[in-house]
Design a protein around this motif. Structure first.
Motif, PDB file in Angstrom:
ATOM      1  N   ILE A  83     -21.174  60.876  -2.756  1.00 16.37           N
ATOM      2  CA  ILE A  83     -20.766  61.690  -1.611  1.00 16.37           C
ATOM      3  C   ILE A  83     -20.341  60.747  -0.478  1.00 16.37           C
ATOM      4  O   ILE A  83     -21.100  59.860  -0.086  1.00 16.37           O
ATOM      5  CB  ILE A  83     -21.916  62.600  -1.125  1.00 16.37           C
ATOM      6  N   VAL A  84     -19.099  60.960   0.015  1.00 17.90           N
ATOM      7  CA  VAL A  84     -18.616  60.137   1.132  1.00 17.90           C
ATOM      8  C   VAL A  84     -18.589  60.923   2.440  1.00 17.90           C
ATOM      9  O   VAL A  84     -18.547  60.321   3.513  1.00 17.90           O
ATOM     10  CB  VAL A  84     -17.231  59.513   0.829  1.00 17.90           C
ATOM     11  N   SER A  85     -18.601  62.239   2.359  1.00 18.62           N
ATOM     12  CA  SER A  85     -18.710  63.060   3.571  1.00 18.62           C
ATOM     13  C   SER A  85     -19.245  64.445   3.200  1.00 18.62           C
ATOM     14  O   SER A  85     -19.037  64.924   2.092  1.00 18.62           O
ATOM     15  CB  SER A  85     -17.367  63.192   4.292  1.00 18.62           C
ATOM     16  N   ILE A  86     -19.961  65.051   4.176  1.00 21.45           N
ATOM     17  CA  ILE A  86     -20.555  66.381   3.960  1.00 21.45           C
ATOM     18  C   ILE A  86     -20.235  67.258   5.160  1.00 21.45           C
ATOM     19  O   ILE A  86     -20.370  66.831   6.303  1.00 21.45           O
ATOM     20  CB  ILE A  86     -22.093  66.314   3.819  1.00 21.45           C
ATOM     21  N   ASP A  87     -19.806  68.491   4.846  1.00 23.79           N
ATOM     22  CA  ASP A  87     -19.626  69.506   5.886  1.00 23.79           C
ATOM     23  C   ASP A  87     -20.658  70.602   5.588  1.00 23.79           C
ATOM     24  O   ASP A  87     -20.449  71.438   4.704  1.00 23.79           O
ATOM     25  CB  ASP A  87     -18.199  70.058   5.850  1.00 23.79           C
ATOM     26  N   TYR A  88     -21.780  70.543   6.310  1.00 26.09           N
ATOM     27  CA  TYR A  88     -22.869  71.494   6.049  1.00 26.09           C
ATOM     28  C   TYR A  88     -22.481  72.922   6.429  1.00 26.09           C
ATOM     29  O   TYR A  88     -22.970  73.868   5.824  1.00 26.09           O
ATOM     30  CB  TYR A  88     -24.140  71.072   6.799  1.00 26.09           C
ATOM     31  N   ASP A  89     -21.591  73.082   7.409  1.00 27.24           N
ATOM     32  CA  ASP A  89     -21.173  74.431   7.816  1.00 27.24           C
ATOM     33  C   ASP A  89     -20.335  75.100   6.731  1.00 27.24           C
ATOM     34  O   ASP A  89     -20.546  76.262   6.398  1.00 27.24           O
ATOM     35  CB  ASP A  89     -20.381  74.373   9.135  1.00 27.24           C
ATOM     36  N   LYS A  90     -19.361  74.383   6.190  1.00 26.81           N
ATOM     37  CA  LYS A  90     -18.506  74.925   5.128  1.00 26.81           C
ATOM     38  C   LYS A  90     -19.150  74.796   3.744  1.00 26.81           C
ATOM     39  O   LYS A  90     -18.620  75.333   2.770  1.00 26.81           O
ATOM     40  CB  LYS A  90     -17.160  74.190   5.104  1.00 26.81           C
ATOM     41  N   ASP A 104     -11.742  61.559  -3.791  1.00 28.65           N
ATOM     42  CA  ASP A 104     -11.164  62.568  -4.683  1.00 28.65           C
ATOM     43  C   ASP A 104     -10.333  63.550  -3.865  1.00 28.65           C
ATOM     44  O   ASP A 104     -10.688  63.907  -2.743  1.00 28.65           O
ATOM     45  CB  ASP A 104     -12.276  63.308  -5.440  1.00 28.65           C
ATOM     46  N   THR A 105      -9.224  64.011  -4.446  1.00 21.36           N
ATOM     47  CA  THR A 105      -8.292  64.873  -3.709  1.00 21.36           C
ATOM     48  C   THR A 105      -8.873  66.243  -3.397  1.00 21.36           C
ATOM     49  O   THR A 105      -8.497  66.865  -2.413  1.00 21.36           O
ATOM     50  CB  THR A 105      -6.979  65.051  -4.497  1.00 21.36           C
ATOM     51  N   GLU A 106      -9.765  66.729  -4.206  1.00 19.22           N
ATOM     52  CA  GLU A 106     -10.329  68.057  -4.013  1.00 19.22           C
ATOM     53  C   GLU A 106     -11.739  67.954  -3.429  1.00 19.22           C
ATOM     54  O   GLU A 106     -12.562  67.172  -3.893  1.00 19.22           O
ATOM     55  CB  GLU A 106     -10.393  68.791  -5.364  1.00 19.22           C
ATOM     56  N   SER A 107     -11.997  68.760  -2.416  1.00 20.35           N
ATOM     57  CA  SER A 107     -13.370  68.885  -1.914  1.00 20.35           C
ATOM     58  C   SER A 107     -14.161  69.704  -2.917  1.00 20.35           C
ATOM     59  O   SER A 107     -13.617  70.533  -3.633  1.00 20.35           O
ATOM     60  CB  SER A 107     -13.392  69.620  -0.570  1.00 20.35           C
TER      61      SER A 107
END
Length: 175
Positions: A83-90, A104-107
């Motif tokens: 994991i390189v970034s996390i959006d807890y809201d989304k 990776d191109t897709e979240s």
């Protein structure tokens, strides 16, 4: 010869019992294994390793965790990346392989995350990767049958030989 067969049989039983216990523990703990099919996570994991993934609540995931994700764009292909970034809201994460560091191109959404890597076993995945090739399945089946047949024939020959020796000795004593 009989002693060798007994040792081999006992070793086989020990390996099978160990595998049954291992599978039971992994199943009870809710862990699932995935074969690593590429070197994208080197040096952490290499092609042929198996990663054991434990389902983890999204809120407990952190940047830097290694997770297995099922990507929709890639026809349901699973990847194990960091994991390189996390959006807890989304409830979305971005991942990348360690080898190149390319994101990776897709979240990945929370429902696509299979879990966080709990532990790995080097080389064990080659068995799974080989078994997906039907040619190897046939070769393995033939090899197992050949070993069983050799063991059966060797056991019969040994029993006949020992019985024959005992009968000869008992006849000599009677004369």
């Amino acid at each position: 010869m009989n002693r060798i067969l007994r040792v081999l049989r006992n070793a086989f039983y020990i390996v099978v019992a160990g595998l049954v216990i291992f599978i039971a523990v992994v199943t009870i703990c809710g862990v699932k294994g995935y074969s690593v099919a590429s070197n994208s996570m080197q040096p952490e994991f290499s092609k042929g390793d198996v990663v054991f993934v434990k389902e983890t609540p999204f809120a407990e995931l952190e940047k830097g965790d290694i997770v297995t994700v099922e990507f929709k764009v890639k026809d349901g292909t699973t990847y194990t990346h960091r994991i390189v970034s996390i959006d807890y809201d989304k409830k979305e994460i971005k991942t990348a392989g360690d080898k190149t560091g390319l994101v990776d191109t897709e979240s990945a959404t929370a429902d696509q995350i299979k879990g966080k890597v709990w532990f790995s076993v080097p080389f064990l995945g080659y068995l799974s990767l080989w078994l997906t090739n039907s040619n190897y399945v046939v070769i393995i089946a033939i090899a197992v049958l050949a070993v069983m047949l050799i063991g059966f024939v060797a056991g019969k020959v040994y029993k006949n030989k020992t019985r024959g020796d005992k009968n000869e000795h008992s006849e000599e004593k009677n004369n």
